[in-house]
Design an enzyme around this catalytic site. Structure first.
Site, PDB file in Angstrom:
ATOM      1  N   ALA A 101       0.855  -1.188   0.000  1.00 29.05           N
ATOM      2  CA  ALA A 101       0.000   0.000   0.000  1.00 29.05           C
ATOM      3  C   ALA A 101       0.890   1.237   0.000  1.00 29.05           C
ATOM      4  O   ALA A 101       2.106   1.126   0.199  1.00 29.05           O
ATOM      5  CB  ALA A 101      -0.892   0.020   1.240  1.00 29.05           C
ATOM      6  N   LYS A 102       0.327   2.373  -0.222  1.00 34.13           N
ATOM      7  CA  LYS A 102       1.074   3.630  -0.107  1.00 34.13           C
ATOM      8  C   LYS A 102       0.078   4.752   0.067  1.00 34.13           C
ATOM      9  O   LYS A 102      -1.082   4.628  -0.349  1.00 34.13           O
ATOM     10  CB  LYS A 102       1.883   3.880  -1.386  1.00 34.13           C
ATOM     11  CG  LYS A 102       3.006   4.875  -1.205  1.00 34.13           C
ATOM     12  CD  LYS A 102       4.182   4.192  -0.556  1.00 34.13           C
ATOM     13  CE  LYS A 102       5.418   5.015  -0.526  1.00 34.13           C
ATOM     14  NZ  LYS A 102       6.576   4.115  -0.342  1.00 34.13           N
ATOM     15  N   GLY A 103       0.534   5.842   0.659  1.00 29.37           N
ATOM     16  CA  GLY A 103      -0.369   6.966   0.820  1.00 29.37           C
ATOM     17  C   GLY A 103       0.400   8.255   0.876  1.00 29.37           C
ATOM     18  O   GLY A 103       1.638   8.278   0.790  1.00 29.37           O
TER      19      GLY A 103
END
Ligand code: GLU
Length: 409
Positions: A101-103
């Site tokens: 994931a990444k944000g």
């Protein structure tokens, strides 16, 4: 080519070589969830400002999703998706029980006060708290985020879900963080450099390194490589750079950077611009800042024999091709900079087990996992005659693909 297209390009290239089939390829390419939120906060002067926040969850076949949060004006949906998928492949290369994931938030954090940053972080957590969690998705530091930001995330999340240190990694040591996490990405780069040294007969001791970026990754890499006998011939940061073909006095450079906030103006060498650094006379180039800095034209001028990707996606696919043609060995991000997420995993394990490891244990385990990952990737590269990047993707796609099929489509 956009960032997401670039990552998709590497994925497809490896998937086709492996012949995984259209069904699995389609399943692995699409992200699970892409969330965009508006984060509105009151600035210290009473003004209201709204920022775009993102969390992209790419794949969870191998476990809870994992990946950093970046605060930068260039953060957008496309870049976040690209970085989220890189995390899926990175965690699989090192064989961590995670997905990717990444944000991030599209913001220039240097323009905000600490109180404003805290409000922004807490507001962002309010909006994503129902999709993250110790068994769902575990954020961590990335560009312009640090242990203090992680502490706010832990605190804000815990208000909703009860005491939850394992919801985020990269926390301060005094608040459930792990020893060795801050230096982990730089240390992982050193371990990979040592493995490469064995393979290509270029020992770290006496080898000339140029490092682009002096943040969490570049500064620790410079310190640890210097301690290992490597010669640092050039470094830079957002403000400027410095070079010295005979080798920089790294401890003195750290003193200067501590006092002035930058490596710029260090009197143990001469000034050095970014392009000059990337193409300087050295053996190993470590791009450890932003993505996309090594373009086709810059790649043609790079004099290093080895490029060790400290940053995520520093080479464009066109540059990657130039390097391949020129015989420059590129060690891909999903292997080279995996030390950070590996120690994040150790932090999560310690949090879940309510134990604390000493630094020796962290570094010993990190070295073991990085070496195993390198050996696997190098072995695929040797036996199938593929570049290291494609080999790393082959390893990762094989692992994620297997988990996907075993769980049931
Ligand atoms: N942001 C780092 C990366 O790109 C670390 C991620 C983590 O520790 O979860 O690998």
């Amino acid at each position: 080519m956009t960032s997401a297209e670039a990552t998709a390009h590497y994925f497809k290239k490896a998937a086709r070589i492996m012949d995984v089939g259209e069904r699995i390829e389609t399943l692995l390419a699409a992200p699970l969830r892409e969330v965009k939120v508006q984060v509105s906060i009151e600035l210290d002067n009473g003004e209201i400002r709204t920022f775009n926040g993102y969390r992209v969850q790419h794949d969870n076949a191998r476990g809870p999703m994992k990946g950093g949060l970046r605060y930068h004006p260039l953060v957008d949906a496309d870049e976040t998706l690209s970085l989220a998928s890189l995390m899926t492949w990175k965690t699989a290369v090192v064989n961590l029980p995670y997905g990717g994931a990444k944000g991030g938030i599209c913001v220039d954090p240097t323009g905000l006060s600490s109180k404003e940053l805290e409000r922004l972080t807490r507001k962002f957590v309010d909006q994503i708290q129902d999709i993250i969690g110790p068994t769902r998705d575990i954020p961590a530091p990335d560009v312009n985020t640090n242990p203090q930001v992680m502490a706010w995330i832990m605190d804000q999340y815990s208000k909703y879900h009860g005491h939850s240190p394992a919801v985020v990694t990269g926390k301060p040591i005094d608040l459930y963080g792990s020893r060795g996490r801050e230096a982990a990405t730089g240390r992982g780069l050193l371990y990979i450099a040592r493995e490469i040294a064995r393979d290509v007969g270029l020992p770290v001791k006496g080898t000339r390194f140029a490092i682009q970026g002096f943040g969490n990754v570049g500064s620790h890499a410079a310190r640890l490589i210097h301690e290992d006998g490597g010669i640092i011939v050039a470094v830079n940061d957002v403000n400027g750079g410095v070079k010295n073909p005979k080798g920089l006095d790294v401890p003195a450079l750290f003193d200067h950077a501590r006092k002035t906030g930058s490596v710029k103006g260090f009197n143990g060498g001469s000034p050095c611009g970014t392009e000059e650094l990337l193409t300087c006379d050295c053996d190993v180039l470590i791009p450890a800042a932003m993505g996309g800095v090594l373009t086709k034209s810059v790649a043609a001028e790079v004099r290093a024999k080895i490029v060790l990707e400290g940053a995520n996606a520093p080479c464009t696919p066109e540059a990657d091709e130039v390097f391949e043609k020129r015989g420059v060995l590129v060690v891909p991000d999903i292997l080279a900079n995996a030390g950070g997420v590996t120690v994040s995993y150790f932090e999560w394990v310690q949090n879940l087990q309510h134990v604390t490891w000493d630094e020796d244990r962290v570094t010993t385990e990190l070295e073991k996992l990085m070496r195993e990952a390198y050996e696997r990737v190098a072995n695929i590269s040797r036996t199938r005659k593929l570049p290291l990047r494609t080999s790393a993707y082959v390893l990762a796609i094989g692992r994620v693909g297997k988990a996907t099929v075993l769980r049931g489509i």
